[in-house]
Enzyme design. Structure first.
Site, PDB file in Angstrom:
ATOM      1  CG  HIS A  16      -2.123  -0.694   0.770  1.00 33.47           C
ATOM      2  ND1 HIS A  16      -2.486  -1.856   1.712  1.00 33.47           N
ATOM      3  CD2 HIS A  16      -3.386  -0.239   0.252  1.00 33.47           C
ATOM      4  CE1 HIS A  16      -3.770  -3.086   0.968  1.00 33.47           C
ATOM      5  NE2 HIS A  16      -4.046  -1.777   0.608  1.00 33.47           N
ATOM      6  N   GLY A  17       1.520   0.930   0.439  1.00 33.77           N
ATOM      7  CA  GLY A  17       2.620   2.370   0.395  1.00 33.77           C
ATOM      8  C   GLY A  17       4.102   2.344   1.244  1.00 33.77           C
TER       9      GLY A  17
END
Length: 477
Positions: A326-327
Site C-alpha cells: 500500500h505504500g
C-alpha cells in the site's frame, strides 16, 4: 483522468460510440480501440509513464510465448524470474527507492555513522501497483500451465491497460479478463443498464460519501492536538467511510464502465463493514488483492498446511507484504502487522471460517450477538485505519493516545449532522442490498416510479453535496 471529471464525461461517450458504432463488427479493431483509449486515459496524467506499461506488456507477452516453447524446468524458472524482476524492479524503484534509502540513512545515523546518500525526486506512476500485479498474474499462470499464452499482442495490451480498472483495480486475473478479449462482444442492453446503475452508485459513494468525509477526516487528523477523544474517534470514523466510499466507489465505477463495453470484472467489495470478525472482513475487503496474495504468495509459502509456527509466519508475511504494497511508509507496515495480530487468534483456533454467509441472511435485522460482533470488528478496523491515515507512526500513536483518555466521553467538537444522515442513508441502502452481489442491484426490483425516483434522488444528492474534489485514495498505490 479522474472518473469524476469533465474530461472523463467527454472521453467515455466518444469511446463508447466508436466502440459500438464504428468497430462493432471487427474484434481486433475493438481491442485496438480499447488499447489506444486506455493509453490516452492513462497518459492524461503523464504520458511519459506510458513507456512503463508498454515495456511491461512487451516483456510479459514475450516471456509467455517463450514459456510455451520450453519444457526445460530451469529455463522456464529463469523466464519467470525475469518477469518478476522486471515488474517488481520497476515497482521497487519508483515506489520504494526513497523509503529504503531514508531508512538506511536513519539506521546508520542512530548508530553514529551517518551516510551521505541522497534520495531522488521520483514521481510515482499512478496505479503502478495494480497493473504490475495484473501482468504478473499472467506470467505466473502461464508458468504454472493454468493459462495458454496468447499470440494476440493487441488483446494482451488491451488486457494489461484496460482503462476502467487500470489505475485502482480490481486487480484482474488473466484467466478471467484476457479470454474476454478473444470473444466478439455484442451490445447487451440489460448489461449496459446494470453498468450505468453501478456507475451512478459508485459516483455517489465517491462524490457524496468519500469526499465529504474526507473534509472532516483531514481537519481532525491534521489538527488532532486541538480535539477531544470523542472528536478524534469521529475523525477515524469519517476516514473509515472515506476510504470505503472512495475505493469501493472506484471499483463500482470500473465494473459499471466495463459492462458498457461488454466485459465482466470480478467483485472487489462485499459489504465489509457488516463483517462479524476480522477474517470475514478480509474476505470482503479488496477481494482482488487479498485473493492475489493468497494464490501467489500465501499458498506457495505453504499456507496453513504446516505447523503452528508456519501458520504464524505465513500470516505475518502476507499481512506485512500487503501493508507494504500500500505504500512506502512504516505506518502501512504497522497497519499490516496489527491486522495480522487481529487475525491470528481466529486462525489458531480454527474460527476464521465460521462466518462465511452474510449477516442476518434470513432476517431483517441482526441479532444482538451479530450486532455486537459487527461493532467490535468495526472498532478494531477503525483503530487500524488510524495507522493507514496517519502521516507517521508517531502521529498515529499520538492520535490514539488522544482518543483513549477521559475526553473520549466528552461532547463532540465537530459533528456535521447532514453528513451523518448521508452516511446513515448509505448504510441503509447497503444493508437492504447485502444479500445480492451489489447493493444497487436491489433497486432493480422496485417498480418503475420508485426506481426512477431513487435514481433522481441520488443525482440530486450528488449535485447538492458535492464536496471538494479529491483524487481517489488508491491512486497513490
Amino acid at each position: 483522468m479522474l472518473f469524476n471529471s469533465i474530461e472523463f464525461f467527454v472521453f467515455l461517450p466518444i469511446v463508447f460510440i466508436l466502440y459500438w458504432f464504428v468497430t462493432a463488427k471487427y474484434l481486433k479493431a475493438q481491442n485496438l480501440l480499447i488499447a489506444v483509449s486506455s493509453y490516452v486515459f492513462y497518459g492524461w496524467w503523464d504520458w511519459r509513464f506510458l513507456s512503463l506499461i508498454a515495456f511491461s506488456s512487451i516483456v510479459d507477452y514475450s516471456i509467455g510465448l517463450l514459456l510455451s516453447k520450453s519444457e526445460s524446468k530451469k529455463k522456464r524458472k529463469l523466464l519467470l524470474w525475469i518477469s518478476i524482476c522486471v515488474n517488481l524492479g520497476f515497482l521497487g524503484f519508483f515506489k520504494y527507492y526513497n523509503f529504503f534509502v531514508q531508512s538506511l540513512v536513519d539506521s546508520f545515523t542512530l548508530l553514529g555513522q551517518p551516510l551521505e546518500i541522497s534520495t531522488l525526486k521520483i514521481i510515482l506512476p499512478v496505479g503502478i501497483s495494480f497493473y504490475t500485479f495484473q501482468t504478473l498474474s499472467y506470467t505466473i499462470d502461464v508458468y504454472n500451465k493454468k493459462l495458454t499464452p496468447t499470440k494476440d499482442f493487441v488483446a494482451f495490451t488491451a488486457f494489461v491497460s484496460f482503462f476502467p480498472q487500470l489505475v485502482a483495480g480490481p486487480i484482474e486475473r488473466a484467466t478471467n479478463l484476457l479470454p474476454q478479449f478473444y470473444t466478439q462482444r455484442k451490445f447487451n442492453y440489460k448489461l449496459a443498464v446494470d453498468g450505468m446503475r453501478q456507475v451512478l452508485w459508485g459516483l455517489f459513494k465517491k462524490v457524496v460519501i468519500a469526499d465529504n468525509c474526507a473534509k472532516y477526516a483531514n481537519i481532525i487528523f491534521n489538527n488532532y492536538e486541538d480535539y477531544s477523544g470523542s472528536t478524534l474517534l469521529l475523525g477515524a470514523f469519517f476516514f473509515a467511510f472515506q476510504i470505503y466510499g472512495d475505493f469501493s466507489g472506484y471499483s463500482d465505477i470500473a465494473i459499471g464502465v466495463s459492462r458498457l463495453f461488454g466485459f465482466n470484472l470480478k467483485r472487489n467489495f462485499a459489504f465489509p463493514y457488516f463483517s462479524r470478525d476480522i477474517a470475514e472482513f478480509w474476505r470482503r475487503w479488496h477481494i482482488s488483492l487479498s485473493t492475489w496474495f493468497r494464490d501467489y504468495l500465501y499458498i506457495p509459502l505453504g499456507g496453513s498446511r504446516g505447523g503452528t509456527s508456519m501458520k504464524i509466519k505465513n500470516t505475518f508475511i502476507i499481512f506485512l507484504v500487503s501493508g507494504f504494497w500500500h505504500g512506502a511508509n512504516w505506518t502501512f507496515i504497522v497497519w499490516g502487522a496489527l491486522n495480522a495480530i487481529y487475525f491470528l487468534p481466529l486462525m489458531l483456533t480454527n474460527k476464521n471460517r465460521i462466518n462465511t454467509d452474510m449477516v442476518a441472511m434470513h432476517s431483517v435485522l441482526p441479532s444482538v450477538k451479530e450486532l455486537s460482533q459487527m461493532a467490535i470488528t468495526f472498532f478494531l478496523t477503525l483503530i487500524a485505519w488510524v495507522f493507514f491515515r496517519a502521516d507517521s507512526v508517531t502521529h498515529a500513536f499520538l492520535f490514539l493516545k488522544g482518543i483513549f483518555n477521559v475526553s473520549l466521553f466528552s461532547n463532540f467538537q465537530i459533528f456535521p449532522t447532514t453528513i451523518m444522515y448521508l452516511i446513515l442513508f448509505f448504510i441503509g441502502i447497503e444493508w437492504m442490498g447485502r444479500r445480492g452481489e451489489y447493493a444497487i442491484d436491489k433497486i432493480d426490483a422496485l417498480n418503475k416510479p420508485l426506481r426512477w425516483g431513487f435514481y433522481i434522488l441520488i443525482i440530486v444528492l450528488m449535485f447538492s453535496f458535492t464536496g471538494e474534489q479529491q483524487e481517489f485514495i488508491y491512486f497513490q498505490f
